[in-house]
Design a protein around this motif. Structure first.
Motif, short mmCIF file in Angstrom:
data_model
loop_
_atom_site.label_atom_id
_atom_site.label_comp_id
_atom_site.label_asym_id
_atom_site.label_seq_id
_atom_site.Cartn_x
_atom_site.Cartn_y
_atom_site.Cartn_z
N PRO A 188 -34.74 -18.67 -6.64
CA PRO A 188 -34.72 -17.35 -5.99
C PRO A 188 -35.76 -17.22 -4.89
O PRO A 188 -35.79 -16.22 -4.17
CB PRO A 188 -35.02 -16.40 -7.15
CG PRO A 188 -35.84 -17.20 -8.09
CD PRO A 188 -35.34 -18.61 -7.98
N ASP A 189 -36.61 -18.22 -4.73
CA ASP A 189 -37.73 -18.13 -3.79
C ASP A 189 -37.41 -18.70 -2.41
O ASP A 189 -38.27 -18.67 -1.53
CB ASP A 189 -38.96 -18.86 -4.36
CG ASP A 189 -39.41 -18.27 -5.69
OD1 ASP A 189 -39.25 -17.05 -5.86
OD2 ASP A 189 -39.91 -19.05 -6.54
N VAL A 208 -35.58 -36.84 -1.85
CA VAL A 208 -36.23 -35.56 -2.09
C VAL A 208 -35.48 -34.76 -3.16
O VAL A 208 -34.34 -35.07 -3.51
CB VAL A 208 -36.30 -34.73 -0.79
CG1 VAL A 208 -37.11 -35.46 0.27
CG2 VAL A 208 -34.90 -34.41 -0.27
N ILE A 209 -36.19 -33.73 -3.64
CA ILE A 209 -35.60 -32.68 -4.47
C ILE A 209 -35.43 -31.46 -3.59
O ILE A 209 -36.38 -31.06 -2.88
CB ILE A 209 -36.48 -32.37 -5.70
CG1 ILE A 209 -36.57 -33.60 -6.61
CG2 ILE A 209 -35.91 -31.19 -6.46
CD1 ILE A 209 -37.49 -33.39 -7.81
N VAL A 210 -34.27 -30.86 -3.63
CA VAL A 210 -33.95 -29.74 -2.74
C VAL A 210 -33.72 -28.49 -3.58
O VAL A 210 -33.00 -28.52 -4.58
CB VAL A 210 -32.71 -30.04 -1.88
CG1 VAL A 210 -32.39 -28.86 -0.96
CG2 VAL A 210 -32.93 -31.30 -1.06
N SER A 211 -34.34 -27.39 -3.15
CA SER A 211 -34.08 -26.08 -3.75
C SER A 211 -33.12 -25.31 -2.84
O SER A 211 -33.33 -25.27 -1.61
CB SER A 211 -35.40 -25.30 -3.90
OG SER A 211 -36.23 -25.93 -4.85
N VAL A 212 -32.10 -24.74 -3.45
CA VAL A 212 -31.10 -24.00 -2.68
C VAL A 212 -31.12 -22.54 -3.14
O VAL A 212 -31.51 -22.23 -4.28
CB VAL A 212 -29.69 -24.61 -2.90
CG1 VAL A 212 -29.67 -26.05 -2.39
CG2 VAL A 212 -29.29 -24.54 -4.36
N PRO A 213 -30.72 -21.61 -2.29
CA PRO A 213 -30.70 -20.19 -2.69
C PRO A 213 -29.71 -19.97 -3.82
O PRO A 213 -28.71 -20.65 -3.96
CB PRO A 213 -30.27 -19.48 -1.41
CG PRO A 213 -30.54 -20.45 -0.30
CD PRO A 213 -30.35 -21.80 -0.88
N GLU A 214 -30.04 -18.99 -4.65
CA GLU A 214 -29.14 -18.64 -5.75
C GLU A 214 -27.86 -17.99 -5.21
O GLU A 214 -27.90 -17.24 -4.22
CB GLU A 214 -29.83 -17.69 -6.72
CG GLU A 214 -30.95 -18.32 -7.51
CD GLU A 214 -31.55 -17.36 -8.50
OE1 GLU A 214 -31.38 -16.12 -8.30
OE2 GLU A 214 -32.20 -17.81 -9.46
N GLN A 215 -26.76 -18.28 -5.85
CA GLN A 215 -25.47 -17.73 -5.44
C GLN A 215 -25.33 -16.28 -5.93
O GLN A 215 -25.71 -15.96 -7.03
CB GLN A 215 -24.33 -18.61 -5.99
CG GLN A 215 -24.42 -20.04 -5.49
CD GLN A 215 -24.25 -20.15 -3.99
OE1 GLN A 215 -23.56 -19.32 -3.39
NE2 GLN A 215 -24.85 -21.15 -3.37
#
Length: 206
Positions: free
Chosen positions: A172-173, A199-206
């Motif tokens: 969520p960040d 890498v590790i990727v953070s994606v926005p929450e749906q």
């Protein structure tokens, strides 16, 4: 009839000995003239300089022969020769630069496993201090001189051209796909990517 000399001997053909000297002098002069010609044939100058010299001399004579079709044709041939040589020289220099760049890239690719070992040793605290830490820093600085750069930034937008996503997780960040952790450092040589960063990727929450 044969002529007699001072000793009473006859000279064949009846010709005085004085008549034979001009021929020998002529042969000597022809041999002397042949030597500079041979030396001139061995002198090889720069092709472009020769073409420019001929072109300049032709240009100096152009006003007197402005209406001559032969002079115009000769000048066009010289201009074409000069352009062809300039293009050839540029192509050779470009090929030389490409060959040098490929040689540097090959060397950098072969040393990437050593850089991975240095990173692993540094993460485990083995290169915190001591002579090996100094050697590692010197090696990294030397490779920077050859254009080697690291791809290890976090908190930046994910770029598939330089990043390889091994793990993707929602967060969520973040407002866009963001690199949150480097699993293996990537490298590039100037603008050419040698190896993408894992890498590790953070994606926005749906």
């Amino acid at each position: 009839m044969a002529a007699e000399n001072d000793n009473g001997n006859q000279t064949p053909g009846g010709e005085p000995e004085e008549n034979q000297e001009p021929q020998s002098q002529q042969a000597s002069s022809s041999e002397a003239g042949a030597a500079p010609a041979a030396e001139g044939s061995n002198a090889q100058g720069d092709a472009l300089s020769q073409a420019e010299e001929i072109l300049n001399s032709a240009g100096a004579e152009a006003p007197a022969e402005a209406g001559s079709p032969e002079a115009a044709e000769l000048r066009n041939d010289l201009l074409r020769l000069q352009a062809e040589y300039v293009n050839y020289r540029r192509r050779v220099e470009r090929d030389r630069d490409v060959a040098r760049e490929m040689a540097v890239i090959g060397m950098l690719n072969s040393i990437l496993p050593v850089m991975d070992d240095i990173d692993a040793a540094r993460q485990h605290g083995d290169l915190a201090e001591g002579p090996f830490a100094s050697i590692a820093v010197k090696l990294e600085n030397t490779l920077k001189g050859y254009g080697l750069g690291r791809i290890d930034e976090t908190g930046v937008e994910f770029d598939p051209n330089i990043h390889e996503a091994l793990i993707q997780q929602q967060s969520p960040d973040v407002q866009f796909d963001t690199v949150t952790q480097i699993l293996r450092t990537g490298y590039k040589s100037n603008d050419r990517v040698l190896r993408a960063a894992q890498v590790i990727v953070s994606v926005p929450e749906q």
